[in-house]
Design a protein around this motif. Structure first.
Motif, PDB file in Angstrom:
ATOM      1  N   GLY A  83      51.616  24.023  12.231  1.00 18.81           N
ATOM      2  CA  GLY A  83      52.402  23.215  11.309  1.00 18.81           C
ATOM      3  C   GLY A  83      51.566  22.399  10.359  1.00 18.81           C
ATOM      4  N   GLY A  84      50.251  22.387  10.540  1.00 18.54           N
ATOM      5  CA  GLY A  84      49.389  21.625   9.643  1.00 18.54           C
ATOM      6  C   GLY A  84      49.392  22.189   8.240  1.00 18.54           C
ATOM      7  N   SER A  85      49.550  23.508   8.127  1.00 18.76           N
ATOM      8  CA  SER A  85      49.583  24.156   6.821  1.00 18.76           C
ATOM      9  C   SER A  85      50.791  25.084   6.753  1.00 18.76           C
ATOM     10  N   ALA A  86      51.458  25.076   5.602  1.00 23.87           N
ATOM     11  CA  ALA A  86      52.629  25.927   5.429  1.00 23.87           C
ATOM     12  C   ALA A  86      52.248  27.385   5.275  1.00 23.87           C
ATOM     13  N   THR A  87      50.971  27.659   5.068  1.00 22.73           N
ATOM     14  CA  THR A  87      50.506  29.033   4.925  1.00 22.73           C
ATOM     15  C   THR A  87      49.203  29.215   5.686  1.00 22.73           C
ATOM     16  N   GLN A  88      48.924  30.400   6.080  1.00 20.70           N
ATOM     17  CA  GLN A  88      47.661  30.733   6.739  1.00 20.70           C
ATOM     18  C   GLN A  88      46.817  31.652   5.860  1.00 20.70           C
ATOM     19  N   LEU A  89      47.154  31.680   4.564  1.00 23.61           N
ATOM     20  CA  LEU A  89      46.481  32.583   3.638  1.00 23.61           C
ATOM     21  C   LEU A  89      45.980  31.829   2.412  1.00 23.61           C
ATOM     22  N   GLY A  90      44.966  32.390   1.782  1.00 33.24           N
ATOM     23  CA  GLY A  90      44.422  31.815   0.554  1.00 33.24           C
ATOM     24  C   GLY A  90      43.409  32.765  -0.051  1.00 33.24           C
ATOM     25  N   GLY A  91      42.798  32.326  -1.122  1.00 31.80           N
ATOM     26  CA  GLY A  91      41.746  33.129  -1.759  1.00 31.80           C
ATOM     27  C   GLY A  91      40.399  32.517  -1.450  1.00 31.80           C
ATOM     28  N   VAL A 227      33.456  24.972 -10.386  1.00 28.76           N
ATOM     29  CA  VAL A 227      33.258  25.465  -9.024  1.00 28.76           C
ATOM     30  C   VAL A 227      34.212  24.770  -8.061  1.00 28.76           C
ATOM     31  N   THR A 228      34.737  25.552  -7.127  1.00 28.86           N
ATOM     32  CA  THR A 228      35.549  25.034  -6.023  1.00 28.86           C
ATOM     33  C   THR A 228      35.190  25.793  -4.761  1.00 28.86           C
ATOM     34  N   VAL A 229      34.741  25.063  -3.758  1.00 27.30           N
ATOM     35  CA  VAL A 229      34.548  25.628  -2.426  1.00 27.30           C
ATOM     36  C   VAL A 229      35.192  24.659  -1.445  1.00 27.30           C
ATOM     37  N   MET A 230      36.089  25.146  -0.632  1.00 18.75           N
ATOM     38  CA  MET A 230      36.828  24.285   0.300  1.00 18.75           C
ATOM     39  C   MET A 230      36.079  24.179   1.624  1.00 18.75           C
ATOM     40  N   SER A 231      35.393  23.057   1.815  1.00 18.79           N
ATOM     41  CA  SER A 231      34.677  22.828   3.065  1.00 18.79           C
ATOM     42  C   SER A 231      35.638  22.505   4.196  1.00 18.79           C
ATOM     43  N   THR A 232      36.773  21.911   3.853  1.00 21.79           N
ATOM     44  CA  THR A 232      37.800  21.571   4.839  1.00 21.79           C
ATOM     45  C   THR A 232      39.148  22.088   4.327  1.00 21.79           C
ATOM     46  N   PRO A 233      40.153  22.149   5.199  1.00 24.49           N
ATOM     47  CA  PRO A 233      41.481  22.615   4.768  1.00 24.49           C
ATOM     48  C   PRO A 233      42.376  21.492   4.260  1.00 24.49           C
ATOM     49  N   ASP A 234      41.785  20.356   3.861  1.00 22.94           N
ATOM     50  CA  ASP A 234      42.586  19.187   3.499  1.00 22.94           C
ATOM     51  C   ASP A 234      43.620  19.490   2.423  1.00 22.94           C
ATOM     52  N   VAL A 235      43.252  20.301   1.407  1.00 30.21           N
ATOM     53  CA  VAL A 235      44.176  20.551   0.306  1.00 30.21           C
ATOM     54  C   VAL A 235      45.398  21.334   0.786  1.00 30.21           C
ATOM     55  N   PHE A 236      45.221  22.185   1.798  1.00 28.77           N
ATOM     56  CA  PHE A 236      46.367  22.907   2.366  1.00 28.77           C
ATOM     57  C   PHE A 236      47.286  21.937   3.109  1.00 28.77           C
ATOM     58  N   LEU A 245      53.343  24.378  -1.370  1.00 34.12           N
ATOM     59  CA  LEU A 245      52.615  25.604  -1.045  1.00 34.12           C
ATOM     60  C   LEU A 245      53.556  26.792  -0.888  1.00 34.12           C
ATOM     61  N   ALA A 246      53.115  27.930  -1.402  1.00 33.28           N
ATOM     62  CA  ALA A 246      53.824  29.187  -1.142  1.00 33.28           C
ATOM     63  C   ALA A 246      53.487  29.649   0.266  1.00 33.28           C
ATOM     64  N   GLU A 247      54.471  30.040   1.023  1.00 34.93           N
ATOM     65  CA  GLU A 247      54.237  30.421   2.417  1.00 34.93           C
ATOM     66  C   GLU A 247      53.334  31.634   2.541  1.00 34.93           C
ATOM     67  N   ASP A 248      53.376  32.522   1.546  1.00 37.11           N
ATOM     68  CA  ASP A 248      52.525  33.710   1.609  1.00 37.11           C
ATOM     69  C   ASP A 248      51.191  33.492   0.889  1.00 37.11           C
ATOM     70  N   GLY A 249      50.937  32.264   0.424  1.00 42.23           N
ATOM     71  CA  GLY A 249      49.661  31.938  -0.189  1.00 42.23           C
ATOM     72  C   GLY A 249      49.451  32.518  -1.568  1.00 42.23           C
ATOM     73  N   ARG A 250      50.501  33.025  -2.215  1.00 39.88           N
ATOM     74  CA  ARG A 250      50.342  33.725  -3.491  1.00 39.88           C
ATOM     75  C   ARG A 250      51.040  32.989  -4.633  1.00 39.88           C
ATOM     76  N   CYS A 251      50.391  32.994  -5.801  1.00 41.23           N
ATOM     77  CA  CYS A 251      50.962  32.403  -7.006  1.00 41.23           C
ATOM     78  C   CYS A 251      51.846  33.437  -7.698  1.00 41.23           C
ATOM     79  N   LYS A 252      53.128  33.125  -7.799  1.00 44.62           N
ATOM     80  CA  LYS A 252      54.085  34.027  -8.455  1.00 44.62           C
ATOM     81  C   LYS A 252      54.372  33.460  -9.845  1.00 44.62           C
ATOM     82  N   SER A 253      53.412  33.614 -10.724  1.00 41.12           N
ATOM     83  CA  SER A 253      53.430  32.951 -12.027  1.00 41.12           C
ATOM     84  C   SER A 253      54.643  33.348 -12.855  1.00 41.12           C
ATOM     85  N   PHE A 254      55.452  32.343 -13.248  1.00 41.22           N
ATOM     86  CA  PHE A 254      56.618  32.504 -14.132  1.00 41.22           C
ATOM     87  C   PHE A 254      57.675  33.443 -13.546  1.00 41.22           C
ATOM     88  N   ALA A 255      57.659  33.630 -12.244  1.00 43.66           N
ATOM     89  CA  ALA A 255      58.604  34.553 -11.613  1.00 43.66           C
ATOM     90  C   ALA A 255      59.788  33.787 -11.026  1.00 43.66           C
TER      91      ALA A 255
END
Length: 715
Positions: A83-91, A227-236, A245-255
């Motif tokens: 429950g800490g993050s709404a998604t378990q996926l990212g880039g 540059v962006t490198v996530m050392s921790t999951p704080d942003v999630f 956050l999108a649950e599937d971790g994907r940006c659905k731009s203008f959809a």
């Protein structure tokens, strides 16, 4: 003098001064609008993207780079799943934890204390210069600026708080300003060095600031990125609490299916200089930056909520500064985060500014690379720039992924703007391709950049091989790196049957950094090159390969001789074989011929056969000294074209003049602008005296440097 004559003289001088002032104002105004050239790019993004070519492969083939959380960063994955993050996926850039500290002369302890963002930015900056064909060693003590987007993360607190022996390194390792400063320090760059933090618009704001610095003459060259490198999951965790956050971790731009953003990481870096400078130096221009603008949302309906009117003003400002009509923009790489609030506001701003009055069948096309790789935050703007540069080069507009249908929260009927739900050829309009790139920060700072297709340049034919053996130089920081470099270069040569040994040898010598472990493959044809490179890669003996470690012999000096060194036929063979020598000699002779007391042209006397009357003139001082000066100047320019750049020059008699000329000292009454080691750019020298710092132009060999860059000298 009568009063009338005095008045006439005064009016004449006043008119001349006004004309001079007008010319100066015109020059200043022209410089403030001068287009900028992107001459190099490098990046690392999700989906195993390690180069601009890789990023183009991802977008043109419609690949989705979103995947699971990394397992080597100490994240509490169980808590995130609980429950800490709404998604378990990212880039993710999964190898962002790796770093070759020794390559940059950084100790293991200091490297451990460095934010991974500093590490990956250093490596990518080096690659960007290499891909531009600019050896990093040639930039020391030059006015090269560094403008990067970056923000501090929680790396130090989370990862190094308990690690012993890092005292003294944590301060610089976690300070955002050091992201840019460390690049300048390690490469010896003396232009402005700035780290920008405006969140998601940072890298585009950095490009805007770099453009201003270049146009003002504050910088001669600029490195720009984010540059962006996530050392921790704080942003999630934080965005889960905001419900963004999108649950599937994907940006659905203008959809219509847009349900939140998907976080990602990456780094992108571009090398930028004035277009006129790039053309003068023969750099390959990938695209042109026509103009840019930056503004703020001000008092919108919430601190993090975007403002439509501000976005409209931003786009109009960028168009005005670019001198481009809204109807001349073919496409926009939109911010497109996939949120239900931000996307409709952005689409409506585009409809209002770029979607009005368009020709039938010529809509404005919009898309977002975030649909492929996720929202790379600080690096998202430069990711869009690299994507659109490649799209203009290939003439293709890639499709935007994850679009079920265009969002119904946008009234698409009020303008002619269409979402790229399918890949299409870039529309042919009879003018250069043009695109906008948008970036909007969570703090309300917005940026928009307008790009244009690079000017057409006649494709230079490969330099024909004359059958003579040529040295192909390869280098690396270590013996293992040298072998790896040879292996990659061999693979590239094998894949490009049109690559000639002459072009390869020239580019390897003049457009690459010379590292400590070096090898030379002496080859007369492609088969010998491949054989030697493969032997070097396998650490096998080969009579055509010589390798060793540079011993650091210290500084280099060039000495110019005085009168008495002249001889019949001097320079004739060099001019016949080396165009650089011939061109330089021609320039000097053209300047000196009108000043000679004799009737014979200087080149005729220099090239005369021994024993002839023309050759006898060479021993007359009136011809001896001009001939020696011309020969030495052309010879020195030839050395520079081979990559030899001395620390000192000195001479005797007429050689003193040639030495001063080579160092960039003006021979006119107005002193040339110079530094303690010579001018930073050959623009400060007289036309016939390119300084030793200038990078040589060889129009016939423009096709080889990207091959070498792709073969890799990545740390």
């Amino acid at each position: 003098m009568s009063d009338a004559d005095k008045l006439r003289d005064y009016l004449k001088r006043a008119t001349e001064e006004l004309l001079q002032t007008r010319r100066q104002l015109t020059e200043v105004e022209s410089a403030s609008r001068e287009p900028l050239a992107i001459v190099g790019m490098a990046c690392r993004f999700p989906g195993d993207v390690n180069s601009p070519d890789d990023l183009w492969d991802v977008v043109v083939n419609g690949r989705d780079a979103i995947a699971g959380f990394p397992t080597d960063r100490g994240w509490d994955l169980a808590a995130l799943r609980g429950g800490g993050s709404a998604t378990q996926l990212g880039g993710f850039v999964y190898d962002a934890t790796r770093f070759d500290a020794a390559f940059f002369g950084i100790s293991p302890r200091e490297a451990l204390a460095m934010d991974p963002q500093q590490r990956i930015l250093l490596e990518t900056a080096w690659e960007a210069f290499e891909r531009a064909g600019i050896p990093t060693g040639s930039l020391k003590e030059t006015r090269t600026g560094v403008f990067v987007g970056g923000t501090t993360r929680s790396y130090l607190e989370e990862k190094t708080a308990k690690a012993p022996g890092l005292e003294g390194y944590r301060l610089t390792g976690g300070t955002a300003s050091v992201m840019s400063g460390r690049i300048s320090y390690l490469l010896g760059l003396e232009g402005p060095s700035v780290t920008v933090d405006t969140a998601s618009s940072s890298s585009l704001v950095a490009l805007h600031l770099a453009a201003q610095s270049l146009r003002l003459g504050e910088s001669d060259l600029a490195l720009v990125g984010g540059v962006t490198v996530m050392s921790t999951p704080d942003v999630f965790v934080e965005f889960t609490r905001h419900g963004g956050l999108a649950e599937d971790g994907r940006c659905k731009s203008f959809a219509e299916a847009a349900d939140g953003t998907g976080w990602a990481e990456g780094v992108g870096v571009i090398v930028v200089e004035r277009l006129s400078t790039a053309q003068e130096l023969g750099h390959r221009v990938l695209a042109v930056v026509k103009g840019s603008a930056v503004n703020q949302d001000g008092a919108s309906n919430g601190l993090t909520a975007p403002s439509g009117p501000s976005q409209q003003r931003l786009i109009r400002d960028a168009l005005a500064r670019s001198g481009v009509s809204p109807l001349e923009i073919d496409a926009v790489e939109a911010h497109g985060t996939g949120t239900r609030l931000g996307d409709p506001i952005e689409a409506q701003a585009l409809l209002a500014t770029l979607g009005q009055g368009r020709e039938a069948g010529r809509p404005l096309w919009i898309g977002s690379v975030k649909s492929n790789i996720g929202h790379t935050e600080v690096a998202s703007g430069v990711a869009g720039v690299i994507k659109m540069v490649e799209a203009m080069r290939y003439g293709v507009l890639p499709k935007t992924l994850h679009v079920d249908r265009p969002s119904t929260h946008v009234d698409w009927s009020v303008g002619d703007v269409r979402l790229l739900t399918e890949q299409i050829p870039w529309p042919e309009t009879g003018r250069p391709r043009r695109a906008g790139v948008s970036g909007f920060g969570i703090s309300g700072t917005n940026a928009h950049v307008i790009l244009e297709q690079a000017p057409e340049v006649a494709e230079a034919a490969p330099t024909p091989d004359d059958g003579a053996p040529k040295p192909v130089l390869v280098s690396g920081r270590s013996a293992a790196a040298l072998r790896a470099q040879a292996e990659r270069l061999a693979a590239w040569v094998a894949a490009d049957p049109e690559l000639t040994v002459a072009d390869l040898a020239w580019s390897a010598a003049t457009t690459r950094s010379s590292l400590d472990h070096r090898a030379v493959v002496v080859a007369a044809d492609r088969s010998e090159v491949l054989s030697g490179l493969r032997a070097l890669a396998e650490d096998a003996a080969d009579p055509a390969v010589v390798s060793n470690v540079a011993r650091g012999l210290g500084r280099v000096a060039v000495v110019f001789s005085g009168q008495g060194a002249q001889r019949a036929g001097m320079g004739r063979a060099l001019a016949a074989r080396f165009p650089v020598f011939a061109d330089a000699l021609g320039e000097v002779c053209a300047l000196l011929d009108p000043l000679l007391a004799g009737e014979k042209p200087l080149r005729t006397v220099m090239f005369a056969e021994a024993g002839t009357s023309d050759a006898a003139l060479l021993d007359q001082t009136g011809y001896t000294q001009p001939a020696l000066f011309a020969w030495q100047t052309a010879w020195f320019r030839l050395l520079v074209s081979w990559g030899i750049r001395p620390d000192f020059v000195l001479g005797h008699s007429i050689g003193e003049i040639a030495a001063a000329h080579a160092a960039g000292v003006s021979l006119s009454k107005t002193p040339a602008r110079s530094s303690r080691r010579g001018p930073t750019s050959c623009r400060h020298c007289r036309p016939a005296a390119p300084c030793w710092r200038s990078r040589p132009r060889r129009p016939s060999s423009r096709r080889c440097w990207p091959a070498l860059a792709a073969s890799g000298s990545r740390p």
